[in-house]
Design an enzyme around this catalytic site. Structure first.
Site, PDB file in Angstrom:
ATOM      1  N   CYS A 128       0.710  -1.202  -0.156  1.00 12.41           N
ATOM      2  CA  CYS A 128      -0.045  -0.129  -0.031  1.00 12.41           C
ATOM      3  C   CYS A 128       0.708   1.336  -0.266  1.00 12.41           C
ATOM      4  CB  CYS A 128      -0.956   0.111   1.056  1.00 12.41           C
ATOM      5  SG  CYS A 128      -0.104  -0.493   2.732  1.00 12.41           S
ATOM      6  N   HIS A 241      -3.081   6.353   4.560  1.00  5.21           N
ATOM      7  CA  HIS A 241      -1.777   6.652   4.980  1.00  5.21           C
ATOM      8  C   HIS A 241      -1.294   7.786   4.330  1.00  5.21           C
ATOM      9  CE1 HIS A 241      -1.588   2.331   6.001  1.00  5.21           C
ATOM     10  NE2 HIS A 241      -0.758   1.784   4.970  1.00  5.21           N
TER      11      HIS A 241
END
Ligand code: A2P
Length: 333
Positions: A128, A241
């Site tokens: 990710c 994130h």
């Protein structure tokens, strides 16, 4: 041609996103199959208003699919990806099991969609943090050739799965109620804390997540010598994130030019309002397919370096959305 699509790990944080994206998308789907562990067998999820049973993944159940999205961890991928390929499916694998294997393309479609032209049945979906970083900085690499990336991450709890998300929620409640805070998923308290990523640290001092980011960016960019120095950190954020990035480039790139390049870049949204102090945040990035990029500055300590800040939904562009983009490209031929 209508497609028969399977999702393994369908009950998990990423699997659920993949299901919703397929539901909202326009791919012609004749059959959807959902797989998880024995714990979920018999549960029913819905797809375009039809109930779909969750099946326990097994060797015998993985034939008759055109595409299988695997997001149930590396060991499940290692065990079942080859079986699904043998059964006729192309596997898009979200785990780290095959990412660094030579004949397995590791793909962020905005960067290296061409790599999809040659594969042996398995396509790897990147880590990710690497996918978010790659999408944000690839346009700058094309313009000025990045030689070194220094990145510090601020990674959301849900990157560690649905259980980790619930642990953050539970710990906040425990704190508010004055109760003892219980740790089950993360080794450190996640509520009101910040800690080094919960993956093993090797002899060099880098943890597994940091090594993945460095290796995967090099493979996705096709730049084996690119310098990458990551520091991966967990923060008490539910979803999305963030990454503070410094890039050293071969050619000088002004902050203004970089901003302009990013404004036209696919999969990127520039959020860079200095006057209003408005920059990317994980709350704004959550639920979005685009990566938010801002805080573009020229590094005063280096003649050819840029600093920027990035937030991206790691369940979407960092996982499920990137995989569905891959699927859409494969299905389009
Ligand atoms: P289950 O819900 O039955 O445990 P997350 O990353 O959010 O924790 O989700 C992990 C996903 O992977 C879930 O769908 C989970 O199913 C699935 N999974 C985990 N272990 C296995 C396994 N051994 N076999 C099949 N599916 C698994």
């Amino acid at each position: 041609m209508a497609l028969r699509i399977g999702i393994a790990g369908a009950t998990g944080a990423v699997g659920q996103e993949a299901l919703h994206l397929l539901e909202a998308g326009s791919l012609p789907i004749s059959e959807i199959r959902l797989f998880a562990s024995a714990r979920s067998a018999g549960r029913r999820l819905s797809f375009r208003q039809d109930p779909v049973p969750v099946e326990e993944i097994s060797v015998g159940r993985l034939s008759g699919l055109d595409y299988l999205f695997l997001s149930a961890g590396s060991s499940v991928s290692r065990q079942y990806a080859p079986v699904a390929v043998k059964g006729g499916a192309v596997v898009i694998d979200n785990s780290s099991a095959f990412r660094m294997v030579d004949d397995v393309p590791l793909v962020v479609p905005e960067v290296n969609a061409k790599a999809l032209n040659r594969h042996s049945g398995i396509i790897a979906n990147p880590n990710c943090t690497a996918a978010i970083l790659a999408t944000a900085v690839w346009p700058l690499h094309q313009a000025a050739v990045i030689e070194r990336i220094v990145v510090a991450t601020y990674q959301a709890a849900s990157g560690a799965g649905a259980k980790a998300l619930f642990e953050l929620d539970a710990q906040v409640r425990q704190y508010a109620a004055g109760e003892t805070i219980r740790k089950e998923v993360f080794p450190e308290q996640i509520a009101f804390n910040v800690f080094s990523h919960n993956t093993p640290v090797d002899d060099s001092g880098f943890n597994e997540e940091e090594n993945k980011v460095a290796q995967e960016i090099r493979k996705i960019f096709g730049e084996p010598n690119l310098g990458v120095c990551p520091t991966c950190i967990r923060v008490p954020v539910f979803r999305a994130h963030s990454e503070a990035v410094v890039l050293e480039t071969r050619r000088k790139l002004s902050a203004e030019d970089a901003r302009e390049i990013l404004r036209h870049a696919p999969g990127v949204e520039v959020v860079d309002d200095r006057q209003a102090n408005r920059f990317p945040t994980p709350l704004d990035a959550a639920g979005k397919r685009e990566i938010l990029v801002g805080r573009l500055r020229e590094d005063p300590s280096h003649p050819r370096a840029l600093a920027l800040f990035v937030s991206g939904d790691q369940l979407l562009k960092g996982a499920a959305w990137n995989a569905i983009q891959i699927l859409e490209r494969l299905a389009a031929g």
